[in-house]
Design a protein around this motif. Structure first.
Motif, PDB file in Angstrom:
ATOM      1  N   GLY A 110      31.480  49.770  40.730  1.00 17.52           N
ATOM      2  CA  GLY A 110      32.475  49.168  41.610  1.00 17.52           C
ATOM      3  C   GLY A 110      32.080  47.784  42.090  1.00 17.52           C
ATOM      4  N   ASP A 130      30.523  47.021  36.414  1.00 18.67           N
ATOM      5  CA  ASP A 130      31.667  47.086  37.331  1.00 18.67           C
ATOM      6  C   ASP A 130      32.318  48.456  37.260  1.00 18.67           C
ATOM      7  N   ASP A 131      32.559  48.939  36.050  1.00 18.55           N
ATOM      8  CA  ASP A 131      33.203  50.249  35.865  1.00 18.55           C
ATOM      9  C   ASP A 131      32.395  51.372  36.519  1.00 18.55           C
ATOM     10  N   THR A 158      31.211  44.156  32.691  1.00 21.68           N
ATOM     11  CA  THR A 158      32.342  45.086  32.727  1.00 21.68           C
ATOM     12  C   THR A 158      31.865  46.530  32.873  1.00 21.68           C
ATOM     13  N   ASP A 171      32.102  44.074  41.690  1.00 20.27           N
ATOM     14  CA  ASP A 171      32.998  43.198  40.945  1.00 20.27           C
ATOM     15  C   ASP A 171      32.231  42.397  39.901  1.00 20.27           C
ATOM     16  N   LYS A 172      32.723  42.427  38.671  1.00 19.15           N
ATOM     17  CA  LYS A 172      32.007  41.779  37.558  1.00 19.15           C
ATOM     18  C   LYS A 172      31.847  40.283  37.760  1.00 19.15           C
ATOM     19  N   SER A 173      32.708  39.656  38.555  1.00 17.55           N
ATOM     20  CA  SER A 173      32.587  38.210  38.783  1.00 17.55           C
ATOM     21  C   SER A 173      31.409  37.869  39.695  1.00 17.55           C
ATOM     22  N   THR A 174      30.844  38.860  40.377  1.00 19.34           N
ATOM     23  CA  THR A 174      29.712  38.596  41.284  1.00 19.34           C
ATOM     24  C   THR A 174      28.375  39.046  40.710  1.00 19.34           C
ATOM     25  N   HIS A 234      28.889  44.489  51.124  1.00 14.01           N
ATOM     26  CA  HIS A 234      28.361  43.353  50.353  1.00 14.01           C
ATOM     27  C   HIS A 234      27.005  42.860  50.853  1.00 14.01           C
ATOM     28  N   GLN A 243      29.678  53.091  47.800  1.00 14.49           N
ATOM     29  CA  GLN A 243      30.231  51.744  47.849  1.00 14.49           C
ATOM     30  C   GLN A 243      29.687  51.042  49.096  1.00 14.49           C
TER      31      GLN A 243
END
Length: 94
Positions: free
Chosen positions: A44, A40-41, A37, A46-49, A15, A12
Motif C-alpha cells: 500500500g 505498492d500492491d 508496482t 504509493d509507488k511514486s514515493t 507516512h 498501514q
C-alpha cells in the motif's frame, strides 16, 4: 495503537512512522521481483514515493539497496537494522 491492515494483512502505518520504511525493506526482501508496482500492491506504499523511501533507508539506516532496471535488491542491511526484526513490522503480533 492499532493500525488498519490491507487485504494482505500489512499494517498501514502513517507516512512519518519508521515502521513504514521497515515494511518497505521487508517487501523488497520478500518479493521475487520487487518492482515499485509489486511493492505498492503488497504494502500500500504509493509507488511514486518508493524511490525516496528507499533513499531514506540508505541514508538513515545504512542499508545498501540497488535498483536494476525496475527491480530493487538489498545488498546489505547495514549495521543498524536486523532483517528478522524489521520483518516484524510487516506482520506484527496482535
Amino acid at each position: 495503537m492499532t493500525f488498519h491492515k490491507n487485504q494482505f494483512g500489512v499494517p498501514q502505518y502513517p507516512h512519518d512512522d519508521a515502521r513504514r520504511l521497515f515494511v518497505l525493506a521487508s517487501a523488497i526482501d520478500l518479493l521475487e521481483h520487487p518492482t515499485a508496482t509489486a511493492i505498492d500492491d503488497l504494502t500500500g506504499i504509493d509507488k511514486s514515493t518508493i524511490d525516496s523511501e528507499v533513499d531514506k533507508l540508505r541514508e538513515q539506516y545504512g542499508m545498501v539497496i540497488h535498483k536494476f532496471g525496475e527491480t530493487y535488491r538489498i545488498a546489505s542491511w547495514g549495521t543498524i537494522l536486523n532483517k528478522e526484526n524489521v520483518a516484524k513490522a510487516m506482520k506484527p503480533e496482535s
